[in-house]
Design a protein around this motif. Structure first.
Motif, PDB file in Angstrom:
ATOM      1  N   LEU A 405       0.834  -1.195   0.000  1.00 24.85           N
ATOM      2  CA  LEU A 405       0.000   0.000   0.000  1.00 24.85           C
ATOM      3  C   LEU A 405       0.872   1.250   0.000  1.00 24.85           C
ATOM      4  O   LEU A 405       2.035   1.204   0.429  1.00 24.85           O
ATOM      5  N   PRO A 406       0.352   2.376  -0.463  1.00 18.50           N
ATOM      6  CA  PRO A 406       1.168   3.595  -0.528  1.00 18.50           C
ATOM      7  C   PRO A 406       1.566   4.101   0.853  1.00 18.50           C
ATOM      8  O   PRO A 406       0.842   3.932   1.828  1.00 18.50           O
ATOM      9  N   MET A 407       2.745   4.730   0.901  1.00 10.81           N
ATOM     10  CA  MET A 407       3.188   5.430   2.112  1.00 10.81           C
ATOM     11  C   MET A 407       2.953   6.930   1.944  1.00 10.81           C
ATOM     12  O   MET A 407       2.246   7.557   2.710  1.00 10.81           O
ATOM     13  N   TRP A 408       3.595   7.509   0.950  1.00 10.71           N
ATOM     14  CA  TRP A 408       3.366   8.914   0.565  1.00 10.71           C
ATOM     15  C   TRP A 408       3.451   8.923  -0.955  1.00 10.71           C
ATOM     16  O   TRP A 408       4.526   8.965  -1.529  1.00 10.71           O
ATOM     17  N   HIS A 409       2.293   8.841  -1.597  1.00  9.64           N
ATOM     18  CA  HIS A 409       2.263   8.638  -3.044  1.00  9.64           C
ATOM     19  C   HIS A 409       2.075   9.954  -3.765  1.00  9.64           C
ATOM     20  O   HIS A 409       1.227  10.758  -3.398  1.00  9.64           O
ATOM     21  N   LEU A 410       2.871  10.153  -4.824  1.00 11.47           N
ATOM     22  CA  LEU A 410       2.853  11.422  -5.541  1.00 11.47           C
ATOM     23  C   LEU A 410       3.014  11.195  -7.036  1.00 11.47           C
ATOM     24  O   LEU A 410       4.056  10.709  -7.492  1.00 11.47           O
ATOM     25  N   MET A 411       1.975  11.503  -7.790  1.00 13.80           N
ATOM     26  CA  MET A 411       2.012  11.497  -9.256  1.00 13.80           C
ATOM     27  C   MET A 411       2.546  10.178  -9.815  1.00 13.80           C
ATOM     28  O   MET A 411       3.436  10.141 -10.652  1.00 13.80           O
ATOM     29  N   GLY A 412       1.982   9.073  -9.307  1.00 11.02           N
ATOM     30  CA  GLY A 412       2.382   7.763  -9.794  1.00 11.02           C
ATOM     31  C   GLY A 412       3.716   7.293  -9.260  1.00 11.02           C
ATOM     32  O   GLY A 412       4.324   6.376  -9.832  1.00 11.02           O
ATOM     33  N   GLY A 420       5.801   4.148   9.152  1.00 16.19           N
ATOM     34  CA  GLY A 420       4.552   3.423   9.271  1.00 16.19           C
ATOM     35  C   GLY A 420       3.987   3.083   7.908  1.00 16.19           C
ATOM     36  O   GLY A 420       4.518   3.490   6.873  1.00 16.19           O
ATOM     37  N   TYR A 421       2.904   2.292   7.895  1.00 15.37           N
ATOM     38  CA  TYR A 421       2.153   2.044   6.662  1.00 15.37           C
ATOM     39  C   TYR A 421       0.750   2.577   6.904  1.00 15.37           C
ATOM     40  O   TYR A 421      -0.208   1.862   7.177  1.00 15.37           O
ATOM     41  N   SER A 422       0.658   3.898   6.774  1.00 18.65           N
ATOM     42  CA  SER A 422      -0.517   4.640   7.244  1.00 18.65           C
ATOM     43  C   SER A 422      -1.720   4.552   6.324  1.00 18.65           C
ATOM     44  O   SER A 422      -2.784   5.088   6.655  1.00 18.65           O
ATOM     45  N   GLU A 445      -6.069  -8.519   1.878  1.00 17.06           N
ATOM     46  CA  GLU A 445      -4.803  -9.011   1.326  1.00 17.06           C
ATOM     47  C   GLU A 445      -3.750  -7.902   1.322  1.00 17.06           C
ATOM     48  O   GLU A 445      -2.587  -8.112   1.673  1.00 17.06           O
ATOM     49  N   ALA A 446      -4.174  -6.704   0.933  1.00 19.78           N
ATOM     50  CA  ALA A 446      -3.244  -5.574   0.827  1.00 19.78           C
ATOM     51  C   ALA A 446      -2.706  -5.137   2.186  1.00 19.78           C
ATOM     52  O   ALA A 446      -1.506  -4.906   2.346  1.00 19.78           O
ATOM     53  N   VAL A 447      -3.592  -5.005   3.185  1.00 18.89           N
ATOM     54  CA  VAL A 447      -3.121  -4.542   4.495  1.00 18.89           C
ATOM     55  C   VAL A 447      -2.206  -5.581   5.130  1.00 18.89           C
ATOM     56  O   VAL A 447      -1.191  -5.236   5.760  1.00 18.89           O
ATOM     57  N   LYS A 448      -2.540  -6.849   4.963  1.00 23.46           N
ATOM     58  CA  LYS A 448      -1.704  -7.893   5.562  1.00 23.46           C
ATOM     59  C   LYS A 448      -0.354  -8.005   4.856  1.00 23.46           C
ATOM     60  O   LYS A 448       0.695  -8.088   5.516  1.00 23.46           O
ATOM     61  N   ALA A 449      -0.373  -8.000   3.528  1.00 22.80           N
ATOM     62  CA  ALA A 449       0.881  -8.103   2.777  1.00 22.80           C
ATOM     63  C   ALA A 449       1.797  -6.927   3.086  1.00 22.80           C
ATOM     64  O   ALA A 449       3.025  -7.084   3.190  1.00 22.80           O
ATOM     65  N   THR A 450       1.221  -5.746   3.251  1.00 24.83           N
ATOM     66  CA  THR A 450       2.015  -4.555   3.571  1.00 24.83           C
ATOM     67  C   THR A 450       2.684  -4.704   4.930  1.00 24.83           C
ATOM     68  O   THR A 450       3.831  -4.283   5.124  1.00 24.83           O
ATOM     69  N   ALA A 451       1.988  -5.330   5.873  1.00 24.97           N
ATOM     70  CA  ALA A 451       2.513  -5.486   7.232  1.00 24.97           C
ATOM     71  C   ALA A 451       3.501  -6.635   7.376  1.00 24.97           C
ATOM     72  O   ALA A 451       4.252  -6.681   8.356  1.00 24.97           O
ATOM     73  N   MET A 452       3.507  -7.546   6.422  1.00 23.18           N
ATOM     74  CA  MET A 452       4.334  -8.751   6.567  1.00 23.18           C
ATOM     75  C   MET A 452       5.621  -8.693   5.755  1.00 23.18           C
ATOM     76  O   MET A 452       6.308  -9.714   5.592  1.00 23.18           O
ATOM     77  N   ARG A 453       5.988  -7.524   5.280  1.00 19.68           N
ATOM     78  CA  ARG A 453       7.260  -7.381   4.570  1.00 19.68           C
ATOM     79  C   ARG A 453       8.433  -7.415   5.562  1.00 19.68           C
ATOM     80  O   ARG A 453       8.237  -7.442   6.775  1.00 19.68           O
ATOM     81  N   ASP A 454       9.634  -7.353   5.029  1.00 19.57           N
ATOM     82  CA  ASP A 454      10.825  -7.405   5.879  1.00 19.57           C
ATOM     83  C   ASP A 454      11.640  -6.120   5.854  1.00 19.57           C
ATOM     84  O   ASP A 454      12.658  -6.026   6.536  1.00 19.57           O
ATOM     85  N   ASP A 455      11.213  -5.128   5.075  1.00 25.13           N
ATOM     86  CA  ASP A 455      11.999  -3.897   4.985  1.00 25.13           C
ATOM     87  C   ASP A 455      11.559  -2.896   6.051  1.00 25.13           C
ATOM     88  O   ASP A 455      10.591  -3.116   6.784  1.00 25.13           O
ATOM     89  N   ALA A 483       2.504  -0.215  15.325  1.00 24.56           N
ATOM     90  CA  ALA A 483       1.568  -0.778  16.301  1.00 24.56           C
ATOM     91  C   ALA A 483       0.147  -0.255  16.048  1.00 24.56           C
ATOM     92  O   ALA A 483      -0.834  -1.011  16.170  1.00 24.56           O
ATOM     93  N   ILE A 484       0.023   1.029  15.723  1.00 21.16           N
ATOM     94  CA  ILE A 484      -1.291   1.594  15.384  1.00 21.16           C
ATOM     95  C   ILE A 484      -1.869   0.872  14.169  1.00 21.16           C
ATOM     96  O   ILE A 484      -3.038   0.457  14.157  1.00 21.16           O
ATOM     97  N   ASP A 485      -1.039   0.700  13.140  1.00 18.96           N
ATOM     98  CA  ASP A 485      -1.484   0.065  11.905  1.00 18.96           C
ATOM     99  C   ASP A 485      -1.860  -1.395  12.147  1.00 18.96           C
ATOM    100  O   ASP A 485      -2.877  -1.879  11.630  1.00 18.96           O
ATOM    101  N   ASP A 486      -1.035  -2.108  12.915  1.00 18.30           N
ATOM    102  CA  ASP A 486      -1.294  -3.529  13.160  1.00 18.30           C
ATOM    103  C   ASP A 486      -2.563  -3.736  13.979  1.00 18.30           C
ATOM    104  O   ASP A 486      -3.309  -4.700  13.761  1.00 18.30           O
ATOM    105  N   TRP A 487      -2.804  -2.844  14.936  1.00 18.65           N
ATOM    106  CA  TRP A 487      -4.056  -2.911  15.693  1.00 18.65           C
ATOM    107  C   TRP A 487      -5.247  -2.816  14.740  1.00 18.65           C
ATOM    108  O   TRP A 487      -6.244  -3.527  14.895  1.00 18.65           O
ATOM    109  N   SER A 488      -5.133  -1.940  13.749  1.00 16.70           N
ATOM    110  CA  SER A 488      -6.213  -1.778  12.775  1.00 16.70           C
ATOM    111  C   SER A 488      -6.436  -3.065  11.989  1.00 16.70           C
ATOM    112  O   SER A 488      -7.582  -3.478  11.765  1.00 16.70           O
ATOM    113  N   ILE A 489      -5.357  -3.702  11.564  1.00 17.35           N
ATOM    114  CA  ILE A 489      -5.489  -4.961  10.828  1.00 17.35           C
ATOM    115  C   ILE A 489      -6.210  -5.997  11.681  1.00 17.35           C
ATOM    116  O   ILE A 489      -7.057  -6.756  11.189  1.00 17.35           O
TER     117      ILE A 489
END
Length: 763
Positions: A405-412, A420-422, A445-455, A483-489
């Motif tokens: 999912l986007p973090m800070w998305h700008l013009m593609g 965070g992954y806000s 799928e998107a929120v979980k995949a975003t949270a399960m990365r390693d970077d 932690a805020i994001d994961d609580w939401s998931i």
């Protein structure tokens, strides 16, 4: 050339003419005939152009792709939008601008009308005559929603601008001149932006097309344009930087084009400029679809109507006109972005640089998510429900194209700015509030995949439950946001019946506790399970170099809006929690020379000018003392938001600073951005009416309200006693009448009982 910072230019609706020296520019007649219900008259776009507000000034429509406005010659942090009220220079009128960001970019497709010998470089502050830059006076400048006008002193040219969603509409009023010019400068940009490849071509005697590829904050930005002129093109020259070339088309890095012609005194030349992320053909199609005619005044009126439609979703009653100006300007600022990033036919450019034709949703960009997830996006679920699905679908498309999912998305482009992954709490909030216009399975799928990365420290989160301070910069801020994001998931998993994921992400949602030092009672960087980073000062803030993001331990110790009850327990219970929270607003200390400019609007160590503090004043009701929230909120509303040019205490952050004001002035705030509850504070207005979906509305009345009577004594909802110190999103959307009885002393019993307090997870 600079002028001192001045107060707001209160010339929003002048008479039908504005007199320029040696030139009269006719204003749209409609400005004298606005209906009584018009609210655009209360919007002052110059609020936030001083101090560090970084707001856009110019012509646009709500969430439009075009932000057509002036750009100053000056560069620097306070010119991230291209404009600052302290400046009195203009180098062009550009079709894309950011509003309230901490980094400068865009400034695409610059048009500059001039007279006399052609100069194709902008010049410098020290030597303006070497280029085409002009000075202007703020006394001969007008801005209101959908309209901007100014006189260019150097050339005696009147400029008026308006816009549709994807088309900028220019009206230039020239003096008598044997050589008048319009310079199209594809080299110029704002802030970090620099051209990579540009092109221009004369198509016929009225049309110019081209494109601009640039790199900056957005690493690979692409924008196409088609410009149609009302005056036939007789002389058109192309330049590579400052060197004139043969022919009428050119592709190079710093391409410029110049139209030259003779003009009579007061002659008007109109230009329609369509922009597209896909092609010049689509840019022309955008013009044909959105602006087929040449009626400038009608276009201004349509833009004004578009703004009024959105502003009228909230009607307030107050005896103080200045409060109306502050409120409706704040609401206006929340409607600039996210901005449209597709063509009228639905085509858009993906993050993967592929063209996606005729999309079924309106693709959007300019997602300042670390800022906006806190209040701006929850505000959209109330006031812009028809756009929420487009926002979520845009984010899900980005996920499919870039794998997260986007973090800070700008013009593609993914800028990977902030921590965070806000996007996660925004997607979850929409799902939990019942929005149906997106694929819920894909969203999960998107929120979980975003949270399960390693970077970005996530490998440590999964392994240790915290991010070691010596592994990643800003580890505490990063970990607390995760932690805020994961609580939401976890909440989304729970509603979907996924018990295993609910338990897993609930545990990760409590990872904020791993940064809490029981000795100092602050969130701080830890090196291992037994060792903290030393030396430690809760006051110190080293911008981009320490464990926090634009803040210090005093501010970040409260960053657990998903579990305020748990935070109370960490502090040792309600009384120690209250004592510590009280101390935040009186603590004094030196943040150090390297502290971020974003840390502004200080009350003790509370920093209202930056987002990590925004929810903190609303924590008191969780401990049964909502009256303290009223005190703090009213102080902030009165002192940190004004009707002056420096009337926003910090960086606007793409609508978040203003969203805090809109919510708080109405009397409530989404402390937890994805649990659907709004905590009461202190309503500022005697009456407010919010238009909701499906023809419903909620009317809020504050009896006996004043600058002294700031405390809620009791509340009724639809005539029945309402003892809770919060209201749910579901109850709000039912509409009706919400009445606050106000007083000059706290009612210590209101909201005190446990069952009346806001909660993180419904008991």
């Amino acid at each position: 050339m600079r002028i001192p910072i001045i107060t707001s230019v209160n010339n929003l609706f002048l008479a039908a003419t504005v007199l320029f020296t040696g030139l009269t520019v006719t204003q749209p007649v409609f400005s004298q005939q606005k209906p009584k219900s018009s609210l655009t008259k209360y919007v002052d776009p110059f609020i936030g152009t001083g101090f560090h507000g970084h707001v856009f000034v110019g012509a646009n429509v709500p969430f439009g792709a075009v932000q057509l406005g002036p750009t100053n010659i000056s560069q620097g942090w306070d010119w991230c939008s291209g404009y600052h009220i302290s400046d009195s220079t203009i180098v062009g009128f550009q079709h894309t601008h950011l509003s309230g960001t901490g980094i400068g970019d865009l400034g695409d497709i610059s048009f500059m009308p001039t007279t006399g010998p052609v100069k194709v470089s902008k010049g410098t502050l020290k030597d303006m005559q070497s280029g085409y830059v002009s000075t202007f006076s703020h006394q001969q400048e007008t801005a209101r929603p959908g309209y901007y006008a100014v006189k260019l002193n150097r050339y005696n040219i009147g400029v008026q601008l308006t816009a549709t969603q994807r088309v900028g509409f220019h009206q230039y009023t020239f003096p008598k001149s044997a050589q008048s010019n319009i310079i199209i400068d594809l080299q110029e940009g704002i802030g970090w932006d620099r051209p990579i490849k540009t092109a221009i071509r004369q198509v016929n005697d009225s049309t110019i097309t081209g494109y601009r590829y640039s790199a900056g904050w957005a690493a690979d930005q692409r924008i196409y344009f088609t410009a149609v002129f009302s005056k036939k093109i007789k002389n058109f020259s192309v330049y590579d930087s400052t060197a004139v070339q043969t022919g009428t088309e050119l592709e190079a890095r710093k391409v410029k084009g110049v139209l030259s012609f003779a003009t009579t005194a007061g002659e008007k030349v109109f230009v329609k400029v369509g922009i597209s992320p896909v092609s010049t053909a689509n840019a022309l199609a955008n013009i044909k679809a959105e602006l087929p005619g040449w009626n400038f005044d009608k276009t201004v009126a349509a833009a004004d109507a578009a703004w009024n439609k959105e502003l009228q979703k909230v009607e307030i009653k107050t005896a103080e006109e200045s409060k109306k100006t502050i409120f409706y300007t704040a609401l206006y600022h929340t409607l600039i972005a996210p901005s449209i990033f597709n063509d009228h036919n639905g085509d858009y450019l993906g993050t993967d640089k592929k063209v996606y034709p005729k999309a079924s949703f309106t693709n959007l960009t300019t997602f300042s998510l670390w800022d906006t997830y806190r209040a701006a996006n929850p505000l959209y679920t109330i006031l812009q429900p028809q756009r929420v699905n487009d926002m979520i679908n845009s984010m899900l498309a980005i996920y499919q194209q870039q794998g997260k999912l986007p973090m800070w998305h700008l013009m593609g482009n993914e800028t990977n700015t902030m921590v965070g992954y806000s996007a996660v709490p925004i997607v979850v909030d929409a799902y939990l509030k019942g929005f149906k216009g997106f694929d819920a399975k894909l969203a999960y799928e998107a929120v979980k995949a975003t949270a399960m990365r390693d970077d970005l420290g996530l490998n440590f989160v999964k392994k240790l439950g915290y991010i070691p301070a010596d592994s990643v910069v800003e580890s505490v801020a990063m970990g607390l946001e995760y932690a805020i994001d994961d609580w939401s998931i976890a909440q989304m998993a729970k509603k979907m019946g996924n018990t295993a994921d609910y338990q897993y992400f609930s545990k990760r949602g409590k990872n904020y506790q791993n940064y809490f030092d029981k000795q100092t009672h602050f969130m701080r960087g830890r090196l291992s399970a037994t060792e903290w980073r030393t030396p430690f000062s809760p006051f110190e803030s080293r911008h981009r170099k320490d464990d926090y993001t634009e803040g210090n331990a005093w501010q970040y110790t409260w960053l657990a809006p998903q579990d305020v009850e748990g935070l109370i327990a960490l502090q040792g219970g309600e009384q120690p929690f209250i004592k510590k929270l009280d101390s935040l607003f009186i603590a004094k200390g030196n943040m150090g020379a390297e502290a971020s400019n974003d840390i502004s609007g200080l009350i003790g160590q509370y920093a209202h000018g930056n987002e990590p503090s925004h929810h903190i004043t609303y924590m008191y009701p969780y401990a049964g003392q909502p009256w303290k929230t009223a005190q703090k909120v009213r102080y902030i509303l009165k002192n940190f938001y004004t009707n002056k040019t420096d009337g926003i205490i910090g960086n606007e952050d793409v609508g978040q600073m203003s969203s805090w004001y809109v919510f708080s002035s109405l009397g409530f705030y989404p402390l937890n951005p994805s649990n659907g509850n709004y905590v009461f504070g202190s309503p500022l207005f005697n009456e407010a009416n919010i238009k909701l979906a499906r023809g419903k509305s909620i009317r809020m009345v504050a009896h006996n309200n004043s600058d002294k009577n700031i405390y809620i004594q009791q509340v009724t909802l639809n005539g029945k006693s309402y003892t809770k110190s919060y209201i749910t999103h579901a109850d709000l959307l039912k509409g009706g009448l919400l009445v606050f009885e106000m007083g000059n002393k706290p009612n210590l019993n209101w909201g005190k009982l446990q069952q009346d307090r806001p909660y993180s997870v419904k008991p």
